[in-house]
Design a protein around this motif. Structure first.
Motif, PDB file in Angstrom:
ATOM      1  N   ILE A 123       0.734  -1.145   0.045  1.00 17.85           N
ATOM      2  CA  ILE A 123       0.067   0.104  -0.023  1.00 17.85           C
ATOM      3  C   ILE A 123       1.005   1.246  -0.105  1.00 17.85           C
ATOM      4  O   ILE A 123       1.804   1.301   0.804  1.00 17.85           O
ATOM      5  CB  ILE A 123      -0.906   0.128   1.257  1.00 17.85           C
ATOM      6  N   TYR A 124       0.569   2.237  -0.897  1.00 18.66           N
ATOM      7  CA  TYR A 124       1.330   3.375  -1.006  1.00 18.66           C
ATOM      8  C   TYR A 124       0.201   4.573  -0.649  1.00 18.66           C
ATOM      9  O   TYR A 124      -0.843   4.894  -1.023  1.00 18.66           O
ATOM     10  CB  TYR A 124       1.661   3.377  -2.386  1.00 18.66           C
ATOM     11  N   ASN A 125       0.718   5.411   0.401  1.00 17.43           N
ATOM     12  CA  ASN A 125      -0.541   6.420   0.668  1.00 17.43           C
ATOM     13  C   ASN A 125       0.266   7.639   0.741  1.00 17.43           C
ATOM     14  O   ASN A 125       0.927   8.216   1.799  1.00 17.43           O
ATOM     15  CB  ASN A 125      -0.918   5.932   2.233  1.00 17.43           C
ATOM     16  N   PRO A 126       0.329   8.415  -0.466  1.00 13.54           N
ATOM     17  CA  PRO A 126       0.723   9.692  -0.510  1.00 13.54           C
ATOM     18  C   PRO A 126      -0.017  10.817   0.220  1.00 13.54           C
ATOM     19  O   PRO A 126      -1.307  10.664   0.416  1.00 13.54           O
ATOM     20  CB  PRO A 126       0.784  10.401  -2.210  1.00 13.54           C
ATOM     21  N   TYR A 127       0.742  11.781   0.775  1.00 16.06           N
ATOM     22  CA  TYR A 127       0.001  12.781   1.484  1.00 16.06           C
ATOM     23  C   TYR A 127       1.003  14.197   1.090  1.00 16.06           C
ATOM     24  O   TYR A 127       1.938  14.032   0.622  1.00 16.06           O
ATOM     25  CB  TYR A 127       0.087  12.537   2.893  1.00 16.06           C
ATOM     26  N   ASP A 128       0.511  15.288   1.565  1.00 11.05           N
ATOM     27  CA  ASP A 128       0.935  16.351   1.350  1.00 11.05           C
ATOM     28  C   ASP A 128       2.520  16.505   2.112  1.00 11.05           C
ATOM     29  O   ASP A 128       2.454  16.602   3.416  1.00 11.05           O
ATOM     30  CB  ASP A 128       0.476  17.676   1.474  1.00 11.05           C
ATOM     31  N   GLY A 129       3.864  16.311   1.397  1.00 12.07           N
ATOM     32  CA  GLY A 129       4.892  16.205   2.178  1.00 12.07           C
ATOM     33  C   GLY A 129       5.867  14.976   2.311  1.00 12.07           C
ATOM     34  O   GLY A 129       6.720  14.979   2.396  1.00 12.07           O
ATOM     35  N   GLY A 130       4.856  13.985   1.815  1.00 11.65           N
ATOM     36  CA  GLY A 130       5.831  12.654   1.546  1.00 11.65           C
ATOM     37  C   GLY A 130       4.420  11.682   1.327  1.00 11.65           C
ATOM     38  O   GLY A 130       3.518  11.676   0.584  1.00 11.65           O
ATOM     39  N   ALA A 131       4.894  10.249   1.787  1.00 12.28           N
ATOM     40  CA  ALA A 131       4.242   9.092   1.461  1.00 12.28           C
ATOM     41  C   ALA A 131       4.376   8.057   2.503  1.00 12.28           C
ATOM     42  O   ALA A 131       5.505   7.974   2.791  1.00 12.28           O
ATOM     43  CB  ALA A 131       4.428   8.633   0.082  1.00 12.28           C
ATOM     44  N   ASP A 132       3.481   7.342   2.870  1.00 10.75           N
ATOM     45  CA  ASP A 132       3.692   6.140   3.819  1.00 10.75           C
ATOM     46  C   ASP A 132       3.434   4.960   2.770  1.00 10.75           C
ATOM     47  O   ASP A 132       2.900   4.945   2.113  1.00 10.75           O
ATOM     48  CB  ASP A 132       2.844   6.022   4.909  1.00 10.75           C
ATOM     49  N   VAL A 133       4.448   4.151   3.216  1.00 12.96           N
ATOM     50  CA  VAL A 133       4.659   2.610   2.472  1.00 12.96           C
ATOM     51  C   VAL A 133       4.410   1.598   3.321  1.00 12.96           C
ATOM     52  O   VAL A 133       5.100   1.538   4.387  1.00 12.96           O
ATOM     53  CB  VAL A 133       5.817   2.614   1.575  1.00 12.96           C
TER      54      VAL A 133
END
Length: 159
Positions: A123-133
């Motif tokens: 799962i790749y979860n982009p957000y403002d400032g980066g991403a959680d993987v």
């Protein structure tokens, strides 16, 4: 694991050069996770009703072909309930294909985006400032981290 979108953990891009870095970092990790595969792209919007309202035009432009999948009560406050409406599409992964959506995420114009393989293993979860993987094994996580150490937070918690 969490990656930052810009050097020195800068949150928002100010120049086209910085936008190029943000999109390159998003796409590089997405390529490493999903090259040659179909992916599910999930986007969300919110309302006070269990039935999703018509999606705004900009959301359909950012995530074309998405269909309503599920609505979930995420804040049961009886005076002001909030429902999250999730929309999903299945596409063959291709670098740059969802740049309009990724750019909106990086600019904090949308949130609640997930990209995952069809088996829901990565799962790749982009957000403002980066991403959680989220990956399947700690070994896979460590290998990805090792390839992009410059993109990690300097904070001891990794955030």
């Amino acid at each position: 694991m969490r990656f930052h979108s810009l050097p020195e953990s800068k949150r928002y891009p100010d120049t086209e050069d910085e936008w190029a870095i943000v999109l390159d970092r998003y796409n590089t990790v997405l390529d490493e996770l999903f090259a040659g595969q179909d992916v599910h792209v999930a986007t969300s919007n919110w309302s006070g009703t269990p039935m999703p309202p018509e999606r705004p035009h900009e959301q359909t432009q950012r995530h074309p072909g998405a269909h309503h999948w599920v609505s979930v009560l995420t804040d049961p406050d009886p005076d002001d309930p909030i429902y999250t409406h999730v929309y999903v599409s299945r596409i063959p992964w291709q670098r740059g294909r969802i740049d309009t959506l990724l750019r909106a995420v990086a600019d904090d114009a949308t949130a609640g985006v997930l990209i995952t393989d069809v088996g829901l293993q990565r799962i790749y979860n982009p957000y403002d400032g980066g991403a959680d993987v989220i990956l399947t094994t700690s070994t896979e996580r460590d290998q990805l981290r090792a390839r992009h150490t410059d993109w990690l937070s300097a904070h001891p918690s990794g955030l």
